[in-house]
Each structure stands twice: as structure tokens, then as C-alpha cells.
Write a protein that holds these residues in place. Structure first.
Motif, PDB file in Angstrom:
ATOM      1  N   GLN A 247       0.856  -1.180   0.000  1.00  0.00           N
ATOM      2  CA  GLN A 247       0.000   0.000   0.000  1.00  0.00           C
ATOM      3  C   GLN A 247       0.896   1.236   0.000  1.00  0.00           C
ATOM      4  N   VAL A 248       0.757   2.048  -1.017  1.00  0.00           N
ATOM      5  CA  VAL A 248       1.552   3.274  -1.134  1.00  0.00           C
ATOM      6  C   VAL A 248       0.756   4.424  -0.532  1.00  0.00           C
ATOM      7  N   HIS A 249       1.422   5.228   0.273  1.00  0.00           N
ATOM      8  CA  HIS A 249       0.762   6.364   0.917  1.00  0.00           C
ATOM      9  C   HIS A 249       1.475   7.659   0.542  1.00  0.00           C
ATOM     10  N   SER A 250       0.750   8.758   0.663  1.00  0.00           N
ATOM     11  CA  SER A 250       1.298  10.051   0.251  1.00  0.00           C
ATOM     12  C   SER A 250       1.828  10.883   1.411  1.00  0.00           C
ATOM     13  N   ASN A 251       1.370  10.589   2.642  1.00  0.00           N
ATOM     14  CA  ASN A 251       1.822  11.355   3.808  1.00  0.00           C
ATOM     15  C   ASN A 251       1.597  10.515   5.071  1.00  0.00           C
ATOM     16  N   ALA A 252       2.030  11.038   6.210  1.00  0.00           N
ATOM     17  CA  ALA A 252       1.937  10.296   7.474  1.00  0.00           C
ATOM     18  C   ALA A 252       0.490   9.988   7.848  1.00  0.00           C
ATOM     19  N   LYS A 253      -0.407  10.921   7.609  1.00  0.00           N
ATOM     20  CA  LYS A 253      -1.821  10.694   7.945  1.00  0.00           C
ATOM     21  C   LYS A 253      -2.392   9.551   7.116  1.00  0.00           C
ATOM     22  N   ASP A 254      -2.094   9.547   5.837  1.00  0.00           N
ATOM     23  CA  ASP A 254      -2.547   8.480   4.948  1.00  0.00           C
ATOM     24  C   ASP A 254      -1.957   7.137   5.390  1.00  0.00           C
ATOM     25  N   CYS A 255      -0.701   7.134   5.781  1.00  0.00           N
ATOM     26  CA  CYS A 255      -0.036   5.916   6.272  1.00  0.00           C
ATOM     27  C   CYS A 255      -0.752   5.401   7.522  1.00  0.00           C
ATOM     28  N   GLY A 256      -1.017   6.294   8.457  1.00  0.00           N
ATOM     29  CA  GLY A 256      -1.720   5.916   9.684  1.00  0.00           C
ATOM     30  C   GLY A 256      -3.101   5.355   9.412  1.00  0.00           C
ATOM     31  N   ASN A 257      -3.817   5.967   8.483  1.00  0.00           N
ATOM     32  CA  ASN A 257      -5.158   5.481   8.131  1.00  0.00           C
ATOM     33  C   ASN A 257      -5.097   4.068   7.540  1.00  0.00           C
ATOM     34  N   LYS A 258      -4.146   3.836   6.641  1.00  0.00           N
ATOM     35  CA  LYS A 258      -3.998   2.511   6.039  1.00  0.00           C
ATOM     36  C   LYS A 258      -3.631   1.477   7.103  1.00  0.00           C
ATOM     37  N   ALA A 259      -2.766   1.860   8.032  1.00  0.00           N
ATOM     38  CA  ALA A 259      -2.363   0.937   9.100  1.00  0.00           C
ATOM     39  C   ALA A 259      -3.543   0.621  10.021  1.00  0.00           C
ATOM     40  N   ARG A 260      -4.333   1.625  10.377  1.00  0.00           N
ATOM     41  CA  ARG A 260      -5.498   1.401  11.248  1.00  0.00           C
ATOM     42  C   ARG A 260      -6.518   0.468  10.591  1.00  0.00           C
ATOM     43  N   ILE A 261      -6.773   0.680   9.324  1.00  0.00           N
ATOM     44  CA  ILE A 261      -7.721  -0.182   8.604  1.00  0.00           C
ATOM     45  C   ILE A 261      -7.204  -1.618   8.583  1.00  0.00           C
ATOM     46  N   TRP A 262      -5.926  -1.790   8.279  1.00  0.00           N
ATOM     47  CA  TRP A 262      -5.340  -3.129   8.238  1.00  0.00           C
ATOM     48  C   TRP A 262      -5.376  -3.780   9.620  1.00  0.00           C
ATOM     49  N   LEU A 263      -4.996  -3.037  10.655  1.00  0.00           N
ATOM     50  CA  LEU A 263      -5.007  -3.591  12.013  1.00  0.00           C
ATOM     51  C   LEU A 263      -6.414  -4.029  12.411  1.00  0.00           C
ATOM     52  N   GLY A 264      -7.403  -3.248  12.044  1.00  0.00           N
ATOM     53  CA  GLY A 264      -8.785  -3.632  12.326  1.00  0.00           C
ATOM     54  C   GLY A 264      -9.172  -4.919  11.625  1.00  0.00           C
ATOM     55  N   SER A 265      -8.638  -5.134  10.431  1.00  0.00           N
ATOM     56  CA  SER A 265      -8.990  -6.336   9.667  1.00  0.00           C
ATOM     57  C   SER A 265      -8.307  -7.595  10.186  1.00  0.00           C
ATOM     58  N   VAL A 266      -7.181  -7.453  10.888  1.00  0.00           N
ATOM     59  CA  VAL A 266      -6.454  -8.629  11.383  1.00  0.00           C
ATOM     60  C   VAL A 266      -6.511  -8.760  12.905  1.00  0.00           C
ATOM     61  N   GLU A 267      -7.187  -7.827  13.565  1.00  0.00           N
ATOM     62  CA  GLU A 267      -7.216  -7.812  15.029  1.00  0.00           C
ATOM     63  C   GLU A 267      -7.713  -9.132  15.616  1.00  0.00           C
ATOM     64  N   GLY A 268      -8.770  -9.670  15.068  1.00  0.00           N
ATOM     65  CA  GLY A 268      -9.319 -10.918  15.592  1.00  0.00           C
ATOM     66  C   GLY A 268      -8.336 -12.070  15.483  1.00  0.00           C
TER      67      GLY A 268
END
Length: 111
Positions: free
Chosen positions: A78-99
Motif C-alpha cells: 500500500q503506497v501512501h502520500s503522507n503520514a496521515k494516509d499511512c496511519g489510516n492505512k495501518a489502522r484499517i489493516w489492524l482492524g482487519s487482522v485484530e481478531g
């Protein structure tokens, strides 16, 4: 487990295998093509990601644009353009693998 090059410039290969095997999930962050240390850092991150993928660990690969994604992991990165975008992508991914991560931690007696 964090591979911090400030603490240790290069880890032994077996360190990576052991650390990844013990981990519930793996996140690697590649450097943009314009970064001076990108070739070395990205080669190491690609190796780590490949080991994690081989162990069937949940894997998040991130890279700051501009980044030319190699064909072999185009669907994983996943390519991101800035730190906020990176954080958003990480949060979405973490939510998907949390269980899956929580279940694995319970089986290992961490929770």
C-alpha cells in the motif's frame, strides 16, 4: 519486536526468522524511490516480508510515494502520500487482522 538499525545496523538472518515466527503479524515500511538509503533498506524489508508471507503471517507492506512497486508484491503493498494516509492505512489493516492476532495471542497464553 522492532528491527531498529540505530540499535543494531544489521541483524543475523536467523534473528529475522525467529522474530517473524514469534510474531502475530508483520509490518514493513519501505522507503520511497527518491530516498538515498532506499535500495538497501527496501531489499531488507522485501526479504522480511517474503519470510512473513511464507510463514502465513498477517502482513502489511507500506511505502511512501513515489514508489515503483515490483510486480511480485503489487497486491500486498500500500503506497501512501503522507503520514496521515499511512496511519489510516495501518489502522484499517489492524482492524482487519485484530481478531486473528488476538486469537493467536490467546492460544500462546499471552492474553
Amino acid at each position: 519486536i522492532i528491527d531498529d538499525p540505530v540499535e543494531v545496523a544489521w541483524q543475523q538472518l536467523d534473528w529475522y526468522f525467529q522474530a517473524i515466527y514469534r510474531s502475530s503479524a508483520v509490518v514493513v515500511h519501505l522507503l520511497s524511490d527518491s530516498h538515498k538509503d532506499a535500495p538497501w533498506h527496501n531489499a531488507k524489508c522485501s526479504l522480511v516480508a517474503g519470510i512473513a508471507h511464507g510463514f502465513s503471517k498477517p502482513l502489511l507492506m507500506l511505502a511512501h510515494s513515489p514508489f515503483e512497486t515490483p510486480l511480485d508484491y503489487r497486491t500486498l503493498l500500500q503506497v501512501h502520500s503522507n503520514a496521515k494516509d499511512c496511519g489510516n492505512k495501518a489502522r484499517i489493516w489492524l482492524g482487519s487482522v485484530e481478531g486473528a492476532i488476538t486469537d493467536q495471542a490467546k492460544r500462546r497464553g499471552y492474553c
